[in-house]
Scaffold this active site. Structure first.
Site, PDB file in Angstrom:
ATOM      1  N   VAL A 115       3.325   4.461  -1.261  1.00  0.00           N
ATOM      2  CA  VAL A 115       3.803   4.759  -2.491  1.00  0.00           C
ATOM      3  C   VAL A 115       5.869   5.289  -2.628  1.00  0.00           C
ATOM      4  O   VAL A 115       5.950   5.975  -3.329  1.00  0.00           O
ATOM      5  CB  VAL A 115       2.763   6.131  -2.719  1.00  0.00           C
ATOM      6  CG1 VAL A 115       1.501   5.862  -2.474  1.00  0.00           C
ATOM      7  CG2 VAL A 115       2.890   6.846  -1.620  1.00  0.00           C
TER       8      VAL A 115
ATOM      9  N   GLN B 275       0.973  -1.479  -0.421  1.00  0.00           N
ATOM     10  CA  GLN B 275       0.143  -0.697  -0.136  1.00  0.00           C
ATOM     11  C   GLN B 275       0.847   1.122   0.036  1.00  0.00           C
ATOM     12  O   GLN B 275       0.442   2.610  -0.467  1.00  0.00           O
ATOM     13  CB  GLN B 275      -0.938  -0.348   0.917  1.00  0.00           C
ATOM     14  CG  GLN B 275      -1.505  -1.257   1.321  1.00  0.00           C
ATOM     15  CD  GLN B 275      -2.548  -1.510   3.120  1.00  0.00           C
ATOM     16  OE1 GLN B 275      -3.225  -0.797   3.207  1.00  0.00           O
ATOM     17  NE2 GLN B 275      -1.588  -1.898   3.366  1.00  0.00           N
TER      18      GLN B 275
ATOM     19  N   CYS C 133       1.055  13.966 -16.367  1.00  0.00           N
ATOM     20  CA  CYS C 133       0.230  15.249 -16.519  1.00  0.00           C
ATOM     21  C   CYS C 133      -1.442  15.319 -16.779  1.00  0.00           C
ATOM     22  O   CYS C 133      -1.508  14.320 -18.063  1.00  0.00           O
ATOM     23  CB  CYS C 133       0.196  16.092 -18.016  1.00  0.00           C
ATOM     24  SG  CYS C 133       0.014  17.599 -18.384  1.00  0.00           S
TER      25      CYS C 133
ATOM     26  N   CYS D 110       2.340  21.225 -22.480  1.00  0.00           N
ATOM     27  CA  CYS D 110       1.121  21.657 -22.536  1.00  0.00           C
ATOM     28  C   CYS D 110       0.601  23.254 -21.593  1.00  0.00           C
ATOM     29  O   CYS D 110      -0.945  22.834 -21.326  1.00  0.00           O
ATOM     30  CB  CYS D 110      -0.483  20.214 -22.130  1.00  0.00           C
ATOM     31  SG  CYS D 110      -0.348  20.459 -20.768  1.00  0.00           S
TER      32      CYS D 110
ATOM     33  N   ASN E 297       3.791  -6.910  13.262  1.00  0.00           N
ATOM     34  CA  ASN E 297       3.264  -4.820  13.492  1.00  0.00           C
ATOM     35  C   ASN E 297       3.301  -5.226  15.193  1.00  0.00           C
ATOM     36  O   ASN E 297       3.623  -5.599  15.584  1.00  0.00           O
ATOM     37  CB  ASN E 297       1.870  -5.568  14.058  1.00  0.00           C
ATOM     38  CG  ASN E 297       0.953  -3.724  13.750  1.00  0.00           C
ATOM     39  OD1 ASN E 297       1.409  -2.972  14.160  1.00  0.00           O
ATOM     40  ND2 ASN E 297       0.619  -3.705  12.376  1.00  0.00           N
TER      41      ASN E 297
ATOM     42  N   HIS F 108      -1.075   1.801  -4.059  1.00  0.00           N
ATOM     43  CA  HIS F 108      -1.796   2.512  -4.394  1.00  0.00           C
ATOM     44  C   HIS F 108      -0.299   3.590  -5.129  1.00  0.00           C
ATOM     45  O   HIS F 108      -0.554   4.620  -4.726  1.00  0.00           O
ATOM     46  CB  HIS F 108      -1.784   3.469  -2.633  1.00  0.00           C
ATOM     47  CG  HIS F 108      -3.228   2.301  -1.600  1.00  0.00           C
ATOM     48  ND1 HIS F 108      -2.963   2.562  -0.347  1.00  0.00           N
ATOM     49  CD2 HIS F 108      -4.021   1.837  -2.257  1.00  0.00           C
ATOM     50  CE1 HIS F 108      -3.756   2.193  -0.034  1.00  0.00           C
ATOM     51  NE2 HIS F 108      -4.351   1.464  -1.346  1.00  0.00           N
TER      52      HIS F 108
ATOM     53  N   CYS G   7       2.962  20.788 -16.298  1.00  0.00           N
ATOM     54  CA  CYS G   7       3.432  20.553 -17.509  1.00  0.00           C
ATOM     55  C   CYS G   7       4.480  21.790 -18.328  1.00  0.00           C
ATOM     56  O   CYS G   7       3.615  22.661 -18.968  1.00  0.00           O
ATOM     57  CB  CYS G   7       2.384  19.787 -18.490  1.00  0.00           C
ATOM     58  SG  CYS G   7       3.018  18.593 -19.988  1.00  0.00           S
TER      59      CYS G   7
HETATM   60  P1  OAD Z   1      -0.690   3.459   9.324  1.00  0.00           P
HETATM   61  O1  OAD Z   1      -0.572   4.541   9.557  1.00  0.00           O
HETATM   62  O2  OAD Z   1      -2.488   2.643   8.973  1.00  0.00           O
HETATM   63  O3  OAD Z   1      -0.586   1.895  10.112  1.00  0.00           O
HETATM   64  C1  OAD Z   1       0.918   1.371  10.336  1.00  0.00           C
HETATM   65  C2  OAD Z   1       1.124   0.631  10.639  1.00  0.00           C
HETATM   66  O4  OAD Z   1       2.441  -0.091  10.779  1.00  0.00           O
HETATM   67  C3  OAD Z   1       0.258   0.458  12.135  1.00  0.00           C
HETATM   68  O5  OAD Z   1      -0.875  -1.303  12.161  1.00  0.00           O
HETATM   69  C4  OAD Z   1       1.690   0.348  13.099  1.00  0.00           C
HETATM   70  O6  OAD Z   1       0.964  -0.469  14.376  1.00  0.00           O
HETATM   71  C5  OAD Z   1       2.435  -0.635  12.687  1.00  0.00           C
HETATM   72  N1  OAD Z   1       4.048   0.141  12.150  1.00  0.00           N
HETATM   73  C6  OAD Z   1       4.734   0.791  12.713  1.00  0.00           C
HETATM   74  N2  OAD Z   1       5.824   0.971  13.095  1.00  0.00           N
HETATM   75  C7  OAD Z   1       5.933  -0.484  12.686  1.00  0.00           C
HETATM   76  C8  OAD Z   1       6.828  -1.244  12.952  1.00  0.00           C
HETATM   77  N3  OAD Z   1       8.580  -0.706  12.688  1.00  0.00           N
HETATM   78  N4  OAD Z   1       6.969  -2.399  12.783  1.00  0.00           N
HETATM   79  C9  OAD Z   1       5.816  -3.026  12.523  1.00  0.00           C
HETATM   80  N5  OAD Z   1       4.859  -2.334  12.201  1.00  0.00           N
HETATM   81  C10 OAD Z   1       5.294  -1.207  12.360  1.00  0.00           C
HETATM   82  O7  OAD Z   1      -0.831   2.732   7.597  1.00  0.00           O
HETATM   83  P2  OAD Z   1      -1.180   1.879   6.373  1.00  0.00           P
HETATM   84  O8  OAD Z   1      -1.750   0.827   6.866  1.00  0.00           O
HETATM   85  O9  OAD Z   1      -0.216   1.501   5.358  1.00  0.00           O
HETATM   86  O10 OAD Z   1      -3.317   5.353   1.538  1.00  0.00           O
HETATM   87  O11 OAD Z   1      -2.163   2.784   5.558  1.00  0.00           O
HETATM   88  C11 OAD Z   1      -3.121   1.856   4.979  1.00  0.00           C
HETATM   89  C12 OAD Z   1      -3.424   3.318   3.769  1.00  0.00           C
HETATM   90  O12 OAD Z   1      -3.419   4.462   4.115  1.00  0.00           O
HETATM   91  C13 OAD Z   1      -2.593   4.269   2.564  1.00  0.00           C
HETATM   92  O13 OAD Z   1      -1.543   2.714   1.901  1.00  0.00           O
HETATM   93  C14 OAD Z   1      -2.407   6.128   2.663  1.00  0.00           C
HETATM   94  C15 OAD Z   1      -2.969   5.693   4.026  1.00  0.00           C
HETATM   95  O14 OAD Z   1      -3.868   6.662   3.830  1.00  0.00           O
HETATM   96  C16 OAD Z   1      -3.195   6.504   0.213  1.00  0.00           C
HETATM   97  O15 OAD Z   1      -2.280   6.632   0.122  1.00  0.00           O
HETATM   98  C17 OAD Z   1      -4.240   5.724  -0.340  1.00  0.00           C
HETATM   99 ZN    ZN Z   2       0.691  18.188 -20.025  1.00  0.00          ZN
END
Ligand code: OAD
Ligand code: ZN
Length: 252
Positions: A102, A100, A126, A149, A212, A118, A146
Site C-alpha cells: 500500500v 500487495q 470519508c 460532514c 526472496n 490491497h 471529514c
Molecule cells: P510479509 O511480511 O508476509 O513477507 C515479506 C517477504 O519478503 C518475506 O518472505 C521475506 O523473506 C521477504 N523479504 C524481506 N526482505 C527482502 C528483500 N530485501 N528482498 C527480497 N525479499 C525480502 O509481507 P507480504 O507477503 O507482502 O496485507 O504480506 C502480505 C500481506 O499481509 C500484506 O499486503 C498485508 C499483510 O497483512 C494487507 O495490508 C491487507
Molecule cells: Zn464526509
C-alpha cells in the site's frame, strides 16, 4: 548469481510478464515487512489495527498508526528493485505489476501498469459522504474527521476480512491467466487471494520465478527460485534482459 539457462530462455522469449510484489520489495527502502522476526505483526496485533472493527472502536489509534506508516513511506524512496521493474516494463509486449503493498512506491518509481490489490495509503475517503482525501489533502484537513460532514476518514486499503477491489483483482487475474512468466518478489505468499495468482499462472502454462531472501511456501512450487535481495536479483535480471533483448520497446 548466475541466471539459469532455462530462465534466460524465458527472459529472451516471453511476451507477457506479471510481477507479484509484497512487503519484501520495499524492505530495502526502509519500510518494515509484516511477518518474520522484525515484522510488524510480530509486535502488533493485526486485529487491533488492520480491521474495520478496530477502526470503529478506536479510530484515533488506527488513524495515527496509518499516519505514522504514511510518514515512513513518504520519507523513503523507491529502491533498485522498484527501478528495475520500471525498466523491465519497456521490454515486453505486456507487463503488469500486481502489488500487495500500500506504500505507493511502484507508482513513485514510475511503473505504469499497476494493480494495487490491497489499496494505497495515500488515498483516503470519508465513511459518511465519500469525500476523498488523497495525498496531501489528508494532511491539510488536519483531522481524521471529514471537514464536510464530520464522518470518519478511512484509508482506502483492504483490511482483514474485507474484499479486494474488484477492478484491481480482475486486472491481476486476467494478467495471471495469460502470463508467460510471473515473478513473485518479496512476499511470504501466504495471504489469499493474492497467493492464488501463481497457481493461476501455472494452470495456464506460465512459469513461476520466485525472488526472496528466504524460502517460502511457494518455493517448492516455483520453476525457478532466486535467493537474494530483491534489489540485487532484479538488477541482475534487467541487465540480462538488456543483454538478451537489446533495445527497449520505446526506444526502437
Ligand atoms: P510479509 O511480511 O508476509 O513477507 C515479506 C517477504 O519478503 C518475506 O518472505 C521475506 O523473506 C521477504 N523479504 C524481506 N526482505 C527482502 C528483500 N530485501 N528482498 C527480497 N525479499 C525480502 O509481507 P507480504 O507477503 O507482502 O496485507 O504480506 C502480505 C500481506 O499481509 C500484506 O499486503 C498485508 C499483510 O497483512 C494487507 O495490508 C491487507
Ligand atoms: Zn464526509
Amino acid at each position: 548469481m548466475t541466471i539459469p539457462e532455462g530462465l534466460q530462455r524465458i527472459l529472451a522469449t516471453a511476451n507477457d510478464v506479471v510481477v507479484l510484489t509484497g512487503a519484501g520489495i520495499s524492505a530495502e527502502s526502509g519500510i518494515p515487512t509484516f511477518r518474520g522476526e522484525d515484522g510488524l505483526w510480530s509486535k502488533l496485533k493485526p486485529e487491533e489495527l488492520a480491521s474495520f472493527d478496530a477502526f470503529l472502536s478506536n479510530p484515533e489509534l488506527v488513524s495515527e498508526w496509518y499516519q505514522h506508516r504514511r510518514h515512513i513511506t513518504r520519507e523513503s524512496k523507491p529502491n533498485a528493485a522498484h527501478t528495475a521493474l520500471v525498466e523491465m516494463e519497456k521490454y515486453f509486449r505486456r507487463f503488469t505489476v500486481v502489488t500487495q503493498n500500500v506504500d505507493n512506491l511502484h507508482r513513485r518509481a514510475g511503473s505504469k501498469n499497476i494493480a494495487e490489490l490491497h489499496g494505497n495509503i495515500e488515498r483516503n475517503y470519508c465513511l459518511g459522504c465519500r469525500k476523498r482525501y488523497d495525498g496531501a489533502d489528508f494532511d491539510a484537513n488536519g483531522s481524521f474527521r471529514c471537514s464536510k460532514c464530520g464522518g470518519l476518514i478511512r484509508p482506502d486499503i483492504v483490511w482483514f476480512g474485507e474484499m479486494l477491489p474488484a477492478d484491481q483483482w480482475d486486472v491481476a487475474e486476467t494478467a495471471a491467466a495469460t502470463a508467460d512468466v510471473m515473478f513473485v518478489v518479496g512476499t511470504s505468499a501466504v495471504v489469499y487471494p493474492a497467493a492464488e495468482l501463481p497457481v493461476t499462472v501455472r494452470r495456464s502454462g506460465g512459469k513461476i520465478v520466485e525472488v526472496n531472501i528466504e524460502e517460502t511456501p511457494l518455493t517448492g512450487f516455483a520453476d525457478f527460485s532466486l535467493q537474494g535481495s530483491a534489489s540485487n536479483v532484479l538488477s541482475e535480471i534487467i541487465d540480462k534482459i538488456k543483454e538478451l533483448r537489446g533495445v527497449a520497446k520505446d526506444t526502437e
